[in-house]
Design an enzyme around this catalytic site. Structure first.
Site, PDB file in Angstrom:
ATOM      1  N   ASN A 110       0.840  -1.195   0.000  1.00 15.30           N
ATOM      2  CA  ASN A 110       0.000   0.000   0.000  1.00 15.30           C
ATOM      3  C   ASN A 110       0.874   1.244   0.000  1.00 15.30           C
ATOM      4  OD1 ASN A 110      -2.416   1.608   0.368  1.00 15.30           O
ATOM      5  ND2 ASN A 110      -1.814   1.861   2.515  1.00 15.30           N
ATOM      6  N   HIS A 112       0.998   5.047   1.129  1.00 14.46           N
ATOM      7  CA  HIS A 112       0.321   5.897   2.113  1.00 14.46           C
ATOM      8  C   HIS A 112       1.036   7.250   2.209  1.00 14.46           C
ATOM      9  CE1 HIS A 112      -2.086   6.950   5.581  1.00 14.46           C
ATOM     10  NE2 HIS A 112      -0.988   7.343   6.182  1.00 14.46           N
ATOM     11  N   SER A 139       4.973   6.616   2.243  1.00 14.42           N
ATOM     12  CA  SER A 139       5.535   5.305   2.606  1.00 14.42           C
ATOM     13  C   SER A 139       4.876   4.227   1.765  1.00 14.42           C
ATOM     14  CB  SER A 139       5.244   4.974   4.078  1.00 14.42           C
ATOM     15  OG  SER A 139       5.724   5.969   4.944  1.00 14.42           O
ATOM     16  N   ASP A 148      -2.768   0.707   7.761  1.00 11.97           N
ATOM     17  CA  ASP A 148      -1.521   1.458   7.565  1.00 11.97           C
ATOM     18  C   ASP A 148      -0.448   1.068   8.589  1.00 11.97           C
ATOM     19  OD1 ASP A 148      -2.796   2.860   5.481  1.00 11.97           O
ATOM     20  OD2 ASP A 148      -3.518   4.390   6.866  1.00 11.97           O
TER      21      ASP A 148
HETATM   22  C1  GRF Z   1      -1.999   9.101  -3.046  1.00 15.71           C
HETATM   23  O1  GRF Z   1      -1.757  10.325  -2.445  1.00 15.71           O
HETATM   24  C2  GRF Z   1      -1.738   8.008  -2.072  1.00 15.71           C
HETATM   25  O2  GRF Z   1      -0.736   8.292  -1.165  1.00 15.71           O
HETATM   26  C3  GRF Z   1      -3.057   7.886  -1.367  1.00 15.71           C
HETATM   27  O3  GRF Z   1      -4.013   8.147  -2.349  1.00 15.71           O
HETATM   28  C4  GRF Z   1      -3.473   8.960  -3.353  1.00 15.71           C
HETATM   29  C5  GRF Z   1      -3.704   8.287  -4.663  1.00 15.71           C
HETATM   30  O4  GRF Z   1      -3.517   9.131  -5.727  1.00 15.71           O
HETATM   31  N1  GRF Z   1      -3.186   6.615  -0.730  1.00 15.71           N
HETATM   32  P1  GRF Z   1      -3.761   8.592  -7.204  1.00 15.71           P
HETATM   33  O5  GRF Z   1      -5.178   8.029  -7.263  1.00 15.71           O
HETATM   34  O6  GRF Z   1      -2.734   7.555  -7.504  1.00 15.71           O
HETATM   35  O7  GRF Z   1      -3.624   9.803  -8.078  1.00 15.71           O
END
Ligand code: GRF
Length: 222
Positions: A110, A112, A139, A148
């Site tokens: 994932n 995050h 991360s 997370d």
């Molecule tokens: C990213 O900021 C990621 O960290 C979070 O969701 C967002 C996804 O962006 N979990 P995208 O859909 O890849 O543009």
């Protein structure tokens, strides 16, 4: 010749990280075959990006299922059907239940937007600003049943400036996340990283601190 590394990507929104992976693949930077993109949101732009790249797409609107267990059952089957080597959660805004994680324990990662273990959950940018932090970041961790909370593989750090608000911080972090996700997947496709007994193992050795994204766009040990 080795078969390409197969990944299924789960998205809920824009899919810009998915796009970064598609672009890196097309530029021959990563030997990654994205076999399937799944979203819980019909209108997710990530689905359009996947379709444009000729990738199989599926939608599971979570609201159309009787309960979480039914949704998890369907999601689990859908992921397993492609037999991916890796499942990448790239902006997938649903909690992963044990039924989904089970078969992919150690094979699901994932992205995050925080320097875990700081700021699990949502609204990480504002929380970092409110805390007076001087830096923020992103991360990538192995998914466990704890939200997370799984072992962190890699991180990217950016400074927080005094004039930053959550929007400007998110905007600056976004391209860094793209580099981070590509660089991390590069480690997977090279079979350099695995999860054993809750530890991240890189090149056969237990990682004591997350790998760090450097200015050259690659990951280095700290
Ligand atoms: C990213 O900021 C990621 O960290 C979070 O969701 C967002 C996804 O962006 N979990 P995208 O859909 O890849 O543009």
């Amino acid at each position: 010749m080795n078969e390409a590394f197969k990944a299924t990507v789960l998205v809920s929104g824009t899919g810009s990280n998915l796009q970064a992976l598609i672009d890196a693949r097309q530029a021959n930077r990563i030997d990654l075959d994205i076999i399937h993109v799944i979203s819980n949101v019909t209108a997710a732009k990530g689905l359009v990006r996947a379709a444009n790249a000729g990738i199989r797409i599926s939608v599971l609107e979570h609201g159309t299922f009787a309960d979480r267990d039914e949704f998890d059952r369907a999601l689990s089957l859908l992921i397993a059907a492609g037999d991916p080597d890796l499942v990448i959660l790239a902006g997938f805004m649903r909690i992963i239940g044990p039924r989904v994680l089970g078969p992919f324990n150690g094979k699901m990662i994932n992205l995050h937007p925080s320097l875990l273990p700081l700021y699990r959950g949502t609204n990480t940018y504002q929380r970092a600003i409110d805390a007076g932090d001087s830096q923020h970041g992103a991360s990538i961790h192995f998914v466990t049943e704890e939200l997370d909370g799984g072992p962190v593989i890699a991180q990217a750090i950016i400074p927080i400036f005094s004039e930053d608000d959550s929007q400007s911080l998110a905007q600056r972090l976004s391209p860094v996340e793209h580099s981070l996700v590509v660089a991390t997947v590069e480690f997977f496709t090279a079979h350099r990283v695995e999860c054993i007994d809750g530890n991240v193992i890189v090149d056969g050795e237990k990682l004591e601190k997350p790998l760090q994204l450097q200015a050259d766009g690659h990951l280095h040990t700290q």
